[in-house]
Scaffold this active site. Structure first.
Site, PDB file in Angstrom:
ATOM      1  CE1 TYR A   1      -5.139   8.798  -6.025  1.00 20.80           C
ATOM      2  CE2 TYR A   1      -6.717  10.572  -5.641  1.00 20.80           C
ATOM      3  CZ  TYR A   1      -6.444   9.296  -6.094  1.00 20.80           C
ATOM      4  OH  TYR A   1      -7.457   8.534  -6.600  1.00 20.80           O
TER       5      TYR A   1
ATOM      6  NE  ARG B   1      -1.542  10.886   5.912  1.00 14.96           N
ATOM      7  CZ  ARG B   1      -1.823   9.734   5.327  1.00 14.96           C
ATOM      8  NH1 ARG B   1      -1.857   8.621   6.043  1.00 14.96           N
ATOM      9  NH2 ARG B   1      -2.081   9.681   4.040  1.00 14.96           N
TER      10      ARG B   1
ATOM     11  CG  ASP C   1      -2.847   3.190  -2.235  1.00 17.57           C
ATOM     12  OD1 ASP C   1      -3.813   2.427  -2.076  1.00 17.57           O
ATOM     13  OD2 ASP C   1      -2.275   3.780  -1.296  1.00 17.57           O
ATOM     14  CD  GLU C   2      -4.998  -0.977  -0.448  1.00 11.65           C
ATOM     15  OE1 GLU C   2      -5.332  -2.124  -0.117  1.00 11.65           O
ATOM     16  OE2 GLU C   2      -5.603   0.053  -0.103  1.00 11.65           O
TER      17      GLU C   2
ATOM     18  CG  ASP D   1      -1.953   1.066   1.227  1.00  9.19           C
ATOM     19  OD1 ASP D   1      -3.041   0.849   1.786  1.00  9.19           O
ATOM     20  OD2 ASP D   1      -1.695   2.162   0.685  1.00  9.19           O
ATOM     21  CG  LEU D   2       2.026   2.906  -3.663  1.00 11.35           C
ATOM     22  CD1 LEU D   2       1.485   3.366  -5.007  1.00 11.35           C
ATOM     23  CD2 LEU D   2       3.550   2.850  -3.674  1.00 11.35           C
TER      24      LEU D   2
HETATM   25  N1  DCP Z   1      -8.640   8.014  -2.286  1.00 16.20           N
HETATM   26  C1  DCP Z   1      -9.698   8.820  -2.696  1.00 16.20           C
HETATM   27  N2  DCP Z   1     -10.901   8.779  -2.038  1.00 16.20           N
HETATM   28  C2  DCP Z   1     -11.073   7.953  -0.986  1.00 16.20           C
HETATM   29  C3  DCP Z   1     -10.013   7.128  -0.559  1.00 16.20           C
HETATM   30  C4  DCP Z   1      -8.799   7.181  -1.236  1.00 16.20           C
HETATM   31  O1  DCP Z   1      -9.551   9.580  -3.656  1.00 16.20           O
HETATM   32  N3  DCP Z   1     -12.244   7.923  -0.348  1.00 16.20           N
HETATM   33  C5  DCP Z   1      -7.359   8.095  -3.006  1.00 16.20           C
HETATM   34  C6  DCP Z   1      -6.418   9.079  -2.377  1.00 16.20           C
HETATM   35  C7  DCP Z   1      -5.312   8.258  -1.810  1.00 16.20           C
HETATM   36  C8  DCP Z   1      -5.400   6.943  -2.556  1.00 16.20           C
HETATM   37  O2  DCP Z   1      -6.740   6.819  -2.991  1.00 16.20           O
HETATM   38  O3  DCP Z   1      -4.059   8.881  -1.979  1.00 16.20           O
HETATM   39  C9  DCP Z   1      -5.003   5.739  -1.723  1.00 16.20           C
HETATM   40  O4  DCP Z   1      -5.823   5.578  -0.572  1.00 16.20           O
HETATM   41  P1  DCP Z   1      -5.262   5.129   0.827  1.00 16.20           P
HETATM   42  O5  DCP Z   1      -6.400   4.863   1.711  1.00 16.20           O
HETATM   43  O6  DCP Z   1      -4.242   4.046   0.673  1.00 16.20           O
HETATM   44  O7  DCP Z   1      -4.564   6.440   1.403  1.00 16.20           O
HETATM   45  P2  DCP Z   1      -3.143   7.045   1.122  1.00 16.20           P
HETATM   46  O8  DCP Z   1      -2.321   6.168   0.253  1.00 16.20           O
HETATM   47  O9  DCP Z   1      -3.342   8.434   0.620  1.00 16.20           O
HETATM   48  O10 DCP Z   1      -2.507   7.166   2.574  1.00 16.20           O
HETATM   49  P3  DCP Z   1      -1.834   6.023   3.461  1.00 16.20           P
HETATM   50  O11 DCP Z   1      -0.418   6.451   3.618  1.00 16.20           O
HETATM   51  O12 DCP Z   1      -2.572   6.088   4.760  1.00 16.20           O
HETATM   52  O13 DCP Z   1      -2.010   4.712   2.764  1.00 16.20           O
HETATM   53 MG    MG Z   2      -2.021   4.158   0.667  1.00 13.57          MG
HETATM   54 MG    MG Z   3      -4.702   2.066   0.060  1.00 17.46          MG
END
Ligand code: DCP
Ligand code: MG
Ligand code: MG
Length: 438
Positions: free
Chosen positions: A56, A88, A143-144, A51-52
């Protein structure tokens, strides 16, 4: 607005649907797959989940490195869909409203994230890179990725058998379990995960977390234990602990909103409740296979295979709005979405087969689960026309415009669209979508 290349598989979906289908494995896990038919000498699979980090936001920070030092939020409409880890630390969270985020962190820098093109490209680059190490890679959202590295591990076991007490790379979910057990395959898996994270970082500049476990469910659950840019292994002796620590059943990947509601009606709130509910009670409420699946998930048992995603089977685009109530607005929005889709279809090069239009109306009682779709096949001559522009087609060229106009014109006729949208009808009448298509 979805353009299907083949069977249904939306690229990205905020709903639970994706989870449910991704975690739907063999119907009778106890009698198929690895638990019973494991080849001799192969006690279990080794599954990785990647999971990145703040996905974004990372893409934006690569585009503009000066953003790395500042608290950064990615804005879609009035929501911060994600934020970097600097933000964060200052109290900004994912999915916070822009107003709340600015209040928490007035110096927050905002970048608009409505155009997904760069995120989509980075996402596919990651999957491609991982696939070059091992073909069993399955995407989940943007991202997974899951990876089944069992064979890689077995190869290493044979070529360079790890010494006794071979140590893990990264964290172990419960460090005390590490001391009195020997899990060479998971240890090798953790080293492979570290190598892959390293490759993703050095070649694409992206960091992320990884989970290492014996199935997809557990790998997904353990991967976010230490964030960001870290990895964690779950040993079999700690499965009970991680499952029970989830608390509510809704936290189990594969248990969606609707399933959780039905479970609540049975008095099942926690994962423990689900583990203890007599199976016949569960079967009474759900189909037998679903009941067994739910029971297995609650116990951390998941035999679903890692299914290589390959090229996306559908291309979709969507947008949301507070209010859209006139025909002109609807047509304009659909044309915008279509125009972007046409470009992506041309790049893809495969002939589209099916067209699907989905609306999602807001109702206060059923906020997120009111998608309605209608679909129809795209006649071959239309499909060819969509592609005939070729990949080099420029966005604003006259050729592109006429192609689009032409296609929209045919499509309108074909769908009898938009003459059948009677303004508010589409938003208010539950049957309106049925009239949309023939
Ligand atoms: N995303 C989105 N709307 C959502 C959930 C996610 O547009 N309701 C997009 C933005 C995130 C990406 O999907 O960057 C990946 O979601 P993650 O939940 O994995 O969150 P992040 O990668 O941003 O953060 P983390 O470091 O917690 O994984
Ligand atoms: Mg992520
Ligand atoms: Mg994710």
């Amino acid at each position: 607005l979805v353009n299907k290349m083949d069977i249904s598989d939306e690229e990205m979906d905020g709903d639970d649907g994706q989870w449910r289908s991704r975690f739907t494995g063999p119907e009778e896990p106890a009698t198929s797959g690895w638990s019973v038919n494991s080849p001799p000498g192969v006690p279990h699979r080794v599954i990785l989940h990647f999971d990145l980090d703040c996905f974004y936001a990372q893409v934006e920070m690569i585009r503009d490195p000066s953003l790395r030092e500042v608290p950064l939020g990615i804005q879609q409409k009035y929501i911060i869909v994600t934020c970097n880890y600097v933000a964060r630390e200052r109290g900004v969270t994912k999915l916070m409203s822009v107003t709340d985020a600015k209040e928490k962190c007035p110096e927050l820098v905002l970048v608009r994230g409505e155009d997904l093109t760069l995120y989509r490209e980075a996402s596919h680059q990651v999957t491609e890179l991982l696939s070059s190490f091992c073909p069993l890679v399955e995407r989940l959202g943007f991202d997974e990725n899951f990876m089944d590295v069992t064979e890689m591990v077995e190869r290493r076991m044979k070529e360079t058998p790890p010494p006794e007490g071979y140590s893990f790379s990264g964290h172990v979910y419960n460090p005390s379990s590490e001391l009195d057990s020997d899990h060479p395959r998971l240890a090798l898996g953790s080293h492979i995960a570290a190598e892959l994270r390293d490759a993703v970082h050095s070649r694409l500049g992206l960091t992320g977390c990884a989970g290492v476990a014996t199935n997809k469910l557990l790998a997904k659950l353990v991967s976010g234990t230490f964030k960001p840019n870290q990895q964690t292994v779950l040993l079999p002796e700690d499965v009970g602990h991680i499952m029970e620590s989830l608390g509510g059943v809704r936290k189990v990947p594969g248990v969606g909103h609707q399933t959780a509601k039905r479970l609540h009606q049975l008095g099942v709130v926690s994962v423990k409740d689900l583990q203890l509910l007599p199976l016949p009670d569960l079967v009474k409420e759900f189909r037998g296979a679903v009941a067994r699946r739910l029971r297995n998930l609650s116990l951390g048992v998941d035999d679903s295979p890692v299914t290589p995603s390959g090229a996306p089977q559908s291309l979709s685009d969507e947008d949301s709005f507070k209010k859209m109530s006139s025909e002109a607005e609807v047509v304009e929005k659909i044309q915008q979405l279509l125009s972007r889709l046409v470009e992506r279809m041309q790049k893809d090069g495969r002939q589209p087969q099916t067209f699907r239009l989905t609306i999602r109306r807001y109702t206060p009682t059923n906020k997120w689960f009111s998608r309605e779709s209608r679909q129809c096949p795209i006649p071959s001559h239309l499909g060819q026309k969509i592609l005939s522009g070729g990949p080099a087609l420029q966005k604003d060229s006259a050729k592109h415009q006429s192609l689009l106009e032409n296609w929209k014109c045919d499509l309108k006729k074909f769908l009898e669209f938009p003459s059948k949208i009677q303004n508010k009808e589409i938003l208010e009448s539950p049957k309106s979508m049925n009239e949309f298509f023939l």
